[in-house]
Enzyme design. Structure first.
Site, PDB file in Angstrom:
ATOM      1  N   GLU A 289      45.088  49.314  37.660  1.00 52.54           N
ATOM      2  CA  GLU A 289      45.829  48.380  38.521  1.00 52.54           C
ATOM      3  C   GLU A 289      44.859  47.258  38.850  1.00 52.54           C
ATOM      4  OE1 GLU A 289      48.893  48.792  38.569  1.00 52.54           O
ATOM      5  OE2 GLU A 289      48.928  50.866  37.895  1.00 52.54           O
ATOM      6  N   CYS A 323      45.065  42.815  46.813  1.00 54.16           N
ATOM      7  CA  CYS A 323      45.576  42.410  45.502  1.00 54.16           C
ATOM      8  C   CYS A 323      46.957  41.797  45.666  1.00 54.16           C
ATOM      9  CB  CYS A 323      45.626  43.601  44.573  1.00 54.16           C
ATOM     10  SG  CYS A 323      46.438  44.995  45.342  1.00 54.16           S
TER      11      CYS A 323
HETATM   12  P1  NAD Z   1      35.791  44.652  40.578  1.00 56.35           P
HETATM   13  O1  NAD Z   1      36.510  44.581  39.284  1.00 56.35           O
HETATM   14  O2  NAD Z   1      34.650  43.757  40.812  1.00 56.35           O
HETATM   15  O3  NAD Z   1      35.227  46.126  40.802  1.00 56.35           O
HETATM   16  C1  NAD Z   1      36.057  47.262  40.732  1.00 56.35           C
HETATM   17  C2  NAD Z   1      35.201  48.447  40.351  1.00 56.35           C
HETATM   18  O4  NAD Z   1      34.740  48.252  39.008  1.00 56.35           O
HETATM   19  C3  NAD Z   1      33.954  48.602  41.224  1.00 56.35           C
HETATM   20  O5  NAD Z   1      33.693  49.956  41.430  1.00 56.35           O
HETATM   21  C4  NAD Z   1      32.881  47.968  40.367  1.00 56.35           C
HETATM   22  O6  NAD Z   1      31.585  48.443  40.640  1.00 56.35           O
HETATM   23  C5  NAD Z   1      33.333  48.389  38.985  1.00 56.35           C
HETATM   24  N1  NAD Z   1      32.804  47.539  37.912  1.00 56.35           N
HETATM   25  C6  NAD Z   1      32.561  46.214  37.942  1.00 56.35           C
HETATM   26  N2  NAD Z   1      32.100  45.809  36.739  1.00 56.35           N
HETATM   27  C7  NAD Z   1      32.057  46.901  35.944  1.00 56.35           C
HETATM   28  C8  NAD Z   1      31.678  47.138  34.595  1.00 56.35           C
HETATM   29  N3  NAD Z   1      31.248  46.159  33.810  1.00 56.35           N
HETATM   30  N4  NAD Z   1      31.780  48.394  34.112  1.00 56.35           N
HETATM   31  C9  NAD Z   1      32.248  49.404  34.882  1.00 56.35           C
HETATM   32  N5  NAD Z   1      32.596  49.237  36.170  1.00 56.35           N
HETATM   33  C10 NAD Z   1      32.518  48.009  36.694  1.00 56.35           C
HETATM   34  O7  NAD Z   1      36.888  44.521  41.737  1.00 56.35           O
HETATM   35  P2  NAD Z   1      36.661  44.551  43.321  1.00 56.35           P
HETATM   36  O8  NAD Z   1      36.036  43.273  43.740  1.00 56.35           O
HETATM   37  O9  NAD Z   1      36.052  45.829  43.782  1.00 56.35           O
HETATM   38  O10 NAD Z   1      38.166  44.584  43.815  1.00 56.35           O
HETATM   39  C11 NAD Z   1      38.955  43.445  43.855  1.00 56.35           C
HETATM   40  C12 NAD Z   1      39.894  43.384  42.665  1.00 56.35           C
HETATM   41  O11 NAD Z   1      40.680  44.552  42.635  1.00 56.35           O
HETATM   42  C13 NAD Z   1      40.872  42.228  42.774  1.00 56.35           C
HETATM   43  O12 NAD Z   1      41.036  41.642  41.513  1.00 56.35           O
HETATM   44  C14 NAD Z   1      42.152  42.909  43.230  1.00 56.35           C
HETATM   45  O13 NAD Z   1      43.337  42.214  42.903  1.00 56.35           O
HETATM   46  C15 NAD Z   1      42.059  44.213  42.525  1.00 56.35           C
HETATM   47  N6  NAD Z   1      42.860  45.246  43.176  1.00 56.35           N
HETATM   48  C16 NAD Z   1      44.032  45.584  42.578  1.00 56.35           C
HETATM   49  C17 NAD Z   1      44.855  46.532  43.168  1.00 56.35           C
HETATM   50  C18 NAD Z   1      46.159  46.922  42.528  1.00 56.35           C
HETATM   51  O14 NAD Z   1      46.725  47.934  42.933  1.00 56.35           O
HETATM   52  N7  NAD Z   1      46.646  46.170  41.561  1.00 56.35           N
HETATM   53  C19 NAD Z   1      44.468  47.134  44.378  1.00 56.35           C
HETATM   54  C20 NAD Z   1      43.244  46.760  44.947  1.00 56.35           C
HETATM   55  C21 NAD Z   1      42.451  45.818  44.330  1.00 56.35           C
END
Ligand code: NAD
Length: 539
Positions: A289, A323
């Site tokens: 998501e 999000c």
């Molecule tokens: P992010 O993508 O920066 O990080 C999410 C997770 O992925 C973290 O644990 C991070 O450490 C990990 N991560 C980052 N780069 C990685 C890589 N290269 N390899 C493996 N893991 C990696 O997102 P964020 O800043 O934590 O959250 C915000 C984002 O999440 C926004 O885009 C938001 O829209 C989305 N979000 C979506 C929903 C939904 O239900 N659609 C809900 C909440 C948040």
């Protein structure tokens, strides 16, 4: 079958309430110490000595924890522990597993509630209300309803037919192997749900929390252990997402990814998994998501006060770091003329500051990286002819990472801030000619790659239906006369398609189905002892 659970009631934290006193005490306590956060692998705490600090976003020089990061050895051990523990976890049976997660829900509804809420307020800079609806109510609901849904599969998915002499059945097996749960910073509830939803149906996991929510997420890990979660079922691994992914997807027992976070990160993970497909025992399930560019569209005939509230709450609660946050709006000129002064004066009443000050509606954004990214969008807007800052626009990082609730007006429906996910308190409004409602629906549908949430404000049913049909694929969660945020478990299962994710609907039964791999069983009671068929008899 037990009756279905009810949603956890939201505590109001009004003046003089017990919960208000207790949460403030709990915050002071958590601020008065610096805790050490270990990895938890096979039920054991591992202090690696390779540490980073956790700070409070609205008080960015205040350290609340030192976090011990997993390295290669810890990640490999976690993969082993998750693989080894699956057999006993399956043998415990659905009822045994549900008992543990229902206990988690009871602990969170009771003695752990204030600890987890306070940790979320400090770690992710949430107001008390935003913490209450996230880290208490939503996670309690995830745990209780997911147990309910999982029990229901066992009845619903049994074969319809068992002819005489045959007993047919379906075993609801989990996927074989472990899940990698990679969780975002912005919802403690999502962080808790991503490793535990697969666990309810029998999967084990590695849980990689976000670097911006180690503190609150560690409280959850402790809570689950207190509720009786066996060693190795969920392995808590603060550390580099890249390294954890590289090692786990090369392990032949990797069975699936349960991800919530940004679109870019998810796309990278998908590619990495497909590059490693040949090493894996099974085809992995990939659930992600991701981001949103969530819209509000007003019809010229709509409830103006309701629209104004939806814009303010939808765009600025939790500093727009949902999000589902409203980040683009399409408003007809006639409505704009009526609401603009009120909108500005209401935005000017918004208090922003420390999460401990309960009169604040907003606090800080999560970290310096987010602060600079959001500030960049605002600064670029200032030099663009097609845009003007209508409200807010100031940023300060002297005590914490604060960004004013900002409204941008644009005459370009595809300007940067109408299209990109900003993930901060920035709402861009495009004003349209009153008679161009249908055109604006099309522009809304086409101008962003995302399709997560959106809302339509209109009084007339025909106009609502026009929008409903035109925006069928523009949002996975669609709101009529409401803000596009605030989905509730078991009421509006959550998720979007297009660049917003695989739409597997957390908070509903569909998500759980992704973690099962059923076995069909035929038991023959009348065993044939003759190999020839009747049609083969000679005259
Ligand atoms: P992010 O993508 O920066 O990080 C999410 C997770 O992925 C973290 O644990 C991070 O450490 C990990 N991560 C980052 N780069 C990685 C890589 N290269 N390899 C493996 N893991 C990696 O997102 P964020 O800043 O934590 O959250 C915000 C984002 O999440 C926004 O885009 C938001 O829209 C989305 N979000 C979506 C929903 C939904 O239900 N659609 C809900 C909440 C948040």
């Amino acid at each position: 079958m037990k009756a279905h659970p009810v949603n956890e009631p939201i505590l109001p934290y009004t003046l003089g309430s017990n919960e208000r006193t207790t949460i403030l005490e709990q915050i002071e306590k958590q601020m008065s110490e610096v805790i050490e956060i270990p990895c938890i692998i096979n039920g054991k705490e591992v202090f690696t000595g390779n540490t980073v600090t956790q700070v409070i976003p609205h008080k960015s020089n205040h350290v609340i924890a030192n976090v011990h990061l997993a390295g290669k050895n810890e990640i490999e051990e976690a993969c082993e522990a998750a693989t080894r523990s699956q057999k006993n976890w399956i043998n415990l049976g659905l009822e045994g597993r549900c008992k543990i997660f229902e206990k988690c829900a009871d602990l969170l509804a009771g003695e752990w509630r204030m600890k987890v809420n306070a940790a979320t307020m400090l770690n992710q800079s949430k107001t008390v209300f935003q913490a209450e609806i996230d880290s208490a109510c939503e996670l309690i609901d995830f745990w209780r309803f997911n147990c309910y849904y999982a029990r229901k599969f066992h009845d619903d998915f049994q074969p319809l037919v068992s002819p005489d002499g045959v007993e047919n059945s379906t075993e609801i097996r989990p996927l074989e192997g472990f899940i990698l749960a990679i969780t975002p910073f912005n919802f403690t509830s999502i962080a808790g749900n991503l490793p535990s939803a697969p666990a309810i149906v029998g999967c084990t996991s590695l849980w990689k929390p976000s670097r911006n929510s180690y503190f609150s997420n560690y409280y959850l890990m402790q809570l689950m252990m207190e509720a009786g979660l066996p060693a190795g079922v969920i392995n808590f691994l603060p550390g580099s997402g890249e390294e954890i992914t590289d090692i786990s997807v090369k392990n032949s027992n990797f069975a699936g990814l349960h991800f919530t976070g940004s679109t870019k990160t998810f796309q990278g993970l998908w590619s990495k998994i497909s590059d490693n497909l040949n090493n894996l025992k099974s085809y992995p399930r990939i659930v992600g998501e991701t981001g949103g560019k969530d819209f509000v569209i007003a019809h010229p005939d709509c409830d103006k006060k309701g629209l104004l509230v939806a814009l303010i709450r939808g765009a600025f609660e939790y500093q727009g770091q949902k999000c589902s946050a409203a980040s683009r709006a399409y408003i007809p000129h006639s409505i704009w003329d009526d609401i603009k002064d009120n909108l500005l004066s209401e935005i000017n009443k918004i208090n922003m500051g420390d999460a401990r000050e309960l009169t604040n509606f907003m606090t800080a954004v999560i970290d310096n990286r987010a602060f600079e990214r959001i500030r960049g969008y605002i600064e670029r807007t200032k030099i663009r002819d097609s845009c003007e800052i209508f409200a807010g626009g100031k940023c300060s990082d002297s005590d914490g990472w604060f960004i004013e609730p900002t409204v941008i007006l644009t005459n370009n429906p595809t300007s940067e801030t109408m299209v990109d996910e900003i993930f901060g308190p920035v709402l861009t409004i495009y004003l349209y000619e009153d008679e161009k409602f249908e055109e604006i629906l099309e522009i809304c549908d086409k101008s962003s790659p995302y399709a997560l949430t959106g809302s339509i404000f209109a009084n007339n049913e025909d106009d609502i239906q026009t929008a409903f049909k035109a925006l069928r694929f523009s949002a996975g969660n669609f709101y009529i006369n409401d803000k596009p945020t605030g989905a509730v478990v078991a009421q509006q299962p959550f998720g979007g398609a297009r660049a917003s994710g695989t739409n597997d609907k957390a908070g509903g039964p569909l998500n759980l189905l992704r973690w099962i791999s059923p076995r069909s069983i035929k038991r023959t009671l009348d065993i044939p002892h003759e190999w020839k068929y009747p049609f083969m008899e000679s005259q």
